[in-house]
Write a protein that holds these residues in place. Structure first.
Motif, short mmCIF file in Angstrom:
data_model
loop_
_atom_site.label_atom_id
_atom_site.label_comp_id
_atom_site.label_asym_id
_atom_site.label_seq_id
_atom_site.Cartn_x
_atom_site.Cartn_y
_atom_site.Cartn_z
N LEU A 17 3.69 15.27 10.05
CA LEU A 17 4.59 14.41 10.57
C LEU A 17 5.77 14.32 9.51
CD1 LEU A 17 2.32 11.44 11.35
CD2 LEU A 17 3.38 12.74 12.92
N THR A 18 5.64 15.00 8.36
CA THR A 18 6.72 15.10 7.24
C THR A 18 7.17 16.27 7.00
OG1 THR A 18 5.43 14.76 5.46
CG2 THR A 18 6.16 12.42 6.85
N LEU A 45 1.01 -1.17 -0.10
CA LEU A 45 0.10 0.13 -0.08
C LEU A 45 0.82 1.35 -0.02
CD1 LEU A 45 -2.57 -1.30 2.55
CD2 LEU A 45 -2.87 -1.07 -0.01
N PHE A 46 1.99 1.13 0.08
CA PHE A 46 3.25 2.29 -0.13
C PHE A 46 3.91 1.90 -1.45
CE2 PHE A 46 2.10 3.23 4.30
CZ PHE A 46 2.10 4.72 4.25
N ALA A 47 3.59 0.91 -2.20
CA ALA A 47 4.35 0.45 -3.14
C ALA A 47 5.65 0.35 -3.14
CB ALA A 47 4.22 1.45 -4.40
N LYS A 48 6.22 -0.19 -2.07
CA LYS A 48 7.57 -0.23 -1.76
C LYS A 48 8.12 -1.40 -2.72
CE LYS A 48 6.96 0.94 3.32
NZ LYS A 48 7.13 0.53 4.44
N PHE A 49 7.52 -2.08 -3.40
CA PHE A 49 8.17 -3.14 -4.32
C PHE A 49 8.72 -2.53 -5.50
CE2 PHE A 49 3.44 -2.91 -4.55
CZ PHE A 49 3.43 -3.05 -6.10
N VAL A 50 8.44 -1.10 -5.78
CA VAL A 50 8.99 -0.53 -6.78
C VAL A 50 9.83 0.57 -6.39
CG1 VAL A 50 7.14 -1.46 -8.55
CG2 VAL A 50 6.87 0.79 -7.39
N GLU A 51 10.53 1.26 -7.27
CA GLU A 51 11.48 2.18 -6.93
C GLU A 51 10.73 3.54 -6.65
OE1 GLU A 51 12.77 1.41 -11.06
OE2 GLU A 51 11.76 0.41 -9.62
N PRO A 52 11.06 4.25 -5.78
CA PRO A 52 10.19 5.63 -5.38
C PRO A 52 9.77 6.39 -6.54
CG PRO A 52 12.29 5.54 -3.91
CD PRO A 52 12.34 4.55 -5.07
N GLU A 79 2.54 3.64 17.58
CA GLU A 79 3.39 2.45 17.44
C GLU A 79 3.74 2.45 15.74
OE1 GLU A 79 -0.78 0.71 17.79
OE2 GLU A 79 0.42 2.31 18.60
N HIS A 80 2.87 3.15 14.94
CA HIS A 80 2.88 3.12 13.49
C HIS A 80 3.66 4.34 12.56
CE1 HIS A 80 1.28 -1.02 13.38
NE2 HIS A 80 0.21 -0.46 14.08
N LYS A 81 3.67 5.48 13.65
CA LYS A 81 3.97 6.68 13.03
C LYS A 81 5.16 6.70 12.09
CE LYS A 81 1.77 10.11 16.04
NZ LYS A 81 2.17 11.12 16.89
N GLN A 82 6.38 5.97 12.63
CA GLN A 82 7.65 5.89 11.65
C GLN A 82 7.46 5.24 10.58
OE1 GLN A 82 10.43 7.86 12.82
NE2 GLN A 82 10.89 7.12 10.49
N GLU A 83 6.54 4.14 10.57
CA GLU A 83 6.51 3.39 9.38
C GLU A 83 5.69 4.23 8.60
OE1 GLU A 83 4.95 -1.19 8.35
OE2 GLU A 83 4.24 -0.28 10.13
N PHE A 84 4.66 5.08 8.83
CA PHE A 84 3.95 5.96 8.08
C PHE A 84 4.91 7.15 7.37
CE2 PHE A 84 1.46 9.71 7.45
CZ PHE A 84 0.49 9.40 6.44
N ILE A 85 5.64 7.49 8.17
CA ILE A 85 6.52 8.48 7.90
C ILE A 85 7.68 8.03 6.58
CG2 ILE A 85 8.52 10.17 8.39
CD1 ILE A 85 7.01 10.23 11.28
N ASP A 86 8.26 6.76 6.67
CA ASP A 86 8.96 6.34 6.04
C ASP A 86 8.42 6.06 4.46
OD1 ASP A 86 10.94 6.32 7.84
OD2 ASP A 86 10.72 4.46 8.41
N GLY A 87 6.92 5.42 4.91
CA GLY A 87 6.11 5.20 3.56
C GLY A 87 5.93 6.44 2.67
N ILE A 88 5.56 7.65 3.74
CA ILE A 88 5.22 8.89 2.73
C ILE A 88 6.58 9.54 2.04
CG2 ILE A 88 4.51 11.34 3.31
CD1 ILE A 88 2.25 9.44 3.29
N ASN A 89 7.57 9.52 2.89
CA ASN A 89 8.83 10.02 2.16
C ASN A 89 9.44 9.01 1.39
OD1 ASN A 89 9.21 11.93 4.27
ND2 ASN A 89 10.00 10.92 5.78
N LYS A 94 6.87 9.03 -4.82
CA LYS A 94 7.13 10.27 -5.71
C LYS A 94 6.08 11.38 -5.74
CE LYS A 94 6.88 11.12 -10.53
NZ LYS A 94 6.47 10.66 -12.00
N ALA A 95 4.82 10.86 -5.79
CA ALA A 95 3.67 11.94 -5.71
C ALA A 95 2.42 11.55 -5.01
CB ALA A 95 3.11 12.33 -7.05
N ILE A 96 1.78 12.56 -4.25
CA ILE A 96 1.03 11.90 -3.03
C ILE A 96 -0.30 13.00 -3.13
CG2 ILE A 96 0.11 11.85 -0.74
CD1 ILE A 96 2.98 11.11 -0.16
N SER A 97 -1.53 12.43 -3.47
CA SER A 97 -2.72 13.17 -3.30
C SER A 97 -3.65 12.52 -2.25
CB SER A 97 -3.43 13.49 -4.33
OG SER A 97 -4.23 12.40 -4.80
N VAL A 98 -4.34 13.32 -1.33
CA VAL A 98 -5.18 12.67 -0.21
C VAL A 98 -6.66 12.81 -0.70
CG1 VAL A 98 -3.26 12.14 1.36
CG2 VAL A 98 -4.58 14.42 1.46
#
Length: 362
Positions: free
Chosen positions: A174-175, A120-127, A145-155, A158-162
């Motif tokens: 957070l970022t 769900l953060f598409a970590k299996f492909v390059e950023p 307990e999930h904040k750092q994982e979320f921050i790493d995922g967001i960082n 390439k592009a994000i809209s919410v």
């Protein structure tokens, strides 16, 4: 080929319909896409079969029937990549981009999310291939307990809209990253486009006039009494759409429980009034310009009202669509969609421009 990642494990109407809308939006841009579904392992299937044999599997036949109808909908309307979870990395060189979204793909109160952040953060492909489109956090905060994982995922995106203002605020807090808010993908398709997948349910008669309900967090006795009063006063049948997590004793009408996503769209399009606490119940009421009332989510579920607030605020309709059991039984049919189509068209243009930029489309 562009991959789409979203929640794919539940027979939930909003989830399946937003997934269809993302695929359709990409298709409208000339982008070939397919949604990533995990294959069930042989061991898992065998374990489930054994549980059924010894009576320990909680899934009852009516749930399997609902799931089967959703699976048929998937086969009919989706391009699908089926892959074992352990082989997700095999898609690394096969996909040009991965679009994560929409739905509550970053709601860390859901076990599927916490167990599948690589997906769900598409970590299996390059950023540079990772794109989030109208992604939803769904709640007002990220569990500690999930904040750092979320921050790493967001960082790593390439592009994000919410999808909601609160989601944008959380990412900024957070970022430090500023991201745009784009509408739920279901609003990118017109009423006529949605009618292409509508299907009239067999349980609706030719001349039936009905009040439709769809409550994901349960319906209190006070709200239920109010709904039945509205129906009696206006000569309406009440049809209840159910969420996928009900136990067998809670399902009063099996025909209603197994309605598929196409029937869901038809039922909202043709109802006299919708009573709901569902985001997508509200969205499809708006698309079809039917009267609806949105009640605060009950039960033990986390508060998810931020996305309703964002939606109603954007469309300037929050003065009449909020559920209130003191509203008169005739005024509850009031609606005012003045200017809504124009606002939606502007939001659609903004969302498509975001996608074009993220996907490097001229």
């Amino acid at each position: 080929m562009t991959g789409i990642t979203t929640i794919t494990v539940d027979s939930n109407y909003g989830n399946r319909l937003q997934n269809y809308a993302v695929q359709s939006a990409l298709n409208n841009l000339g982008v070939e896409s397919a949604t990533v579904f995990y294959k069930k392992s042989f061991i898992r299937l065998l374990k489930n079969f054994v549980k059924i044999l010894i009576g320990r599997n909680k899934i009852v036949p009516i749930h399997r029937k609902r799931d089967a109808r959703f699976h048929r909908f998937n086969r009919k309307y989706f391009n699908i990549i089926r892959i074992k979870k352990s082989h997700l990395g095999d898609l690394h060189d096969k996909l040009d981009n991965v679009v994560c979204g929409s739905d509550q793909i970053w709601n860390f109160t859901f076990p599927f999310i916490t167990d599948n952040t690589d997906l769900l953060f598409a970590k299996f492909v390059e950023p540079e291939k990772r794109i989030a489109f109208s992604a939803s956090i769904g709640t007002d905060s990220i569990p500690e307990e999930h904040k750092q994982e979320f921050i790493d995922g967001i960082n790593g995106m390439k592009a994000i809209s919410v999808r909601e203002e609160r989601g944008r605020e959380i990412i900024k807090e957070l970022t430090g990253r500023d991201v745009p808010v784009t509408v739920d993908p279901t609003l990118l398709l017109s009423r006529d486009e949605w009618r292409k997948i509508e299907k009239k349910p067999s349980f609706v008669g030719e001349n039936d006039r009905y009040l439709l309900t769809y409550f994901l967090g349960g319906c209190s006795e006070e709200v239920r009494d109010y709904i039945e009063g509205v129906a009696r006063a206006n000569g309406l049948k009440v049809i209840d759409l159910y969420n996928e997590f009900l136990s067998k004793p809670e399902i009063e009408n099996k025909k209603w429980f197994v309605a598929d996503p196409g029937e869901f769209v038809w039922l909202i399009d043709h109802c006299q009034l919708l009573m709901t606490d569902s985001f997508h119940g509200c969205v499809f009421s708006i698309i079809n310009e039917v009267p609806f009332r949105c009640f605060r989510r009950g039960g033990k579920a986390a508060d998810m009202s931020s996305r309703m607030d964002t939606l109603f605020g954007k469309l300037n309709i929050s003065d009449w669509c909020i559920g209130d059991i003191t509203e008169s039984l005739d005024h509850v049919f009031y609606k005012d969609y003045t200017g809504v189509k124009d606002i939606i068209e502007k939001e659609k243009a903004f969302a498509y421009n975001y996608l074009k930029g993220a996907l490097n489309i001229e």
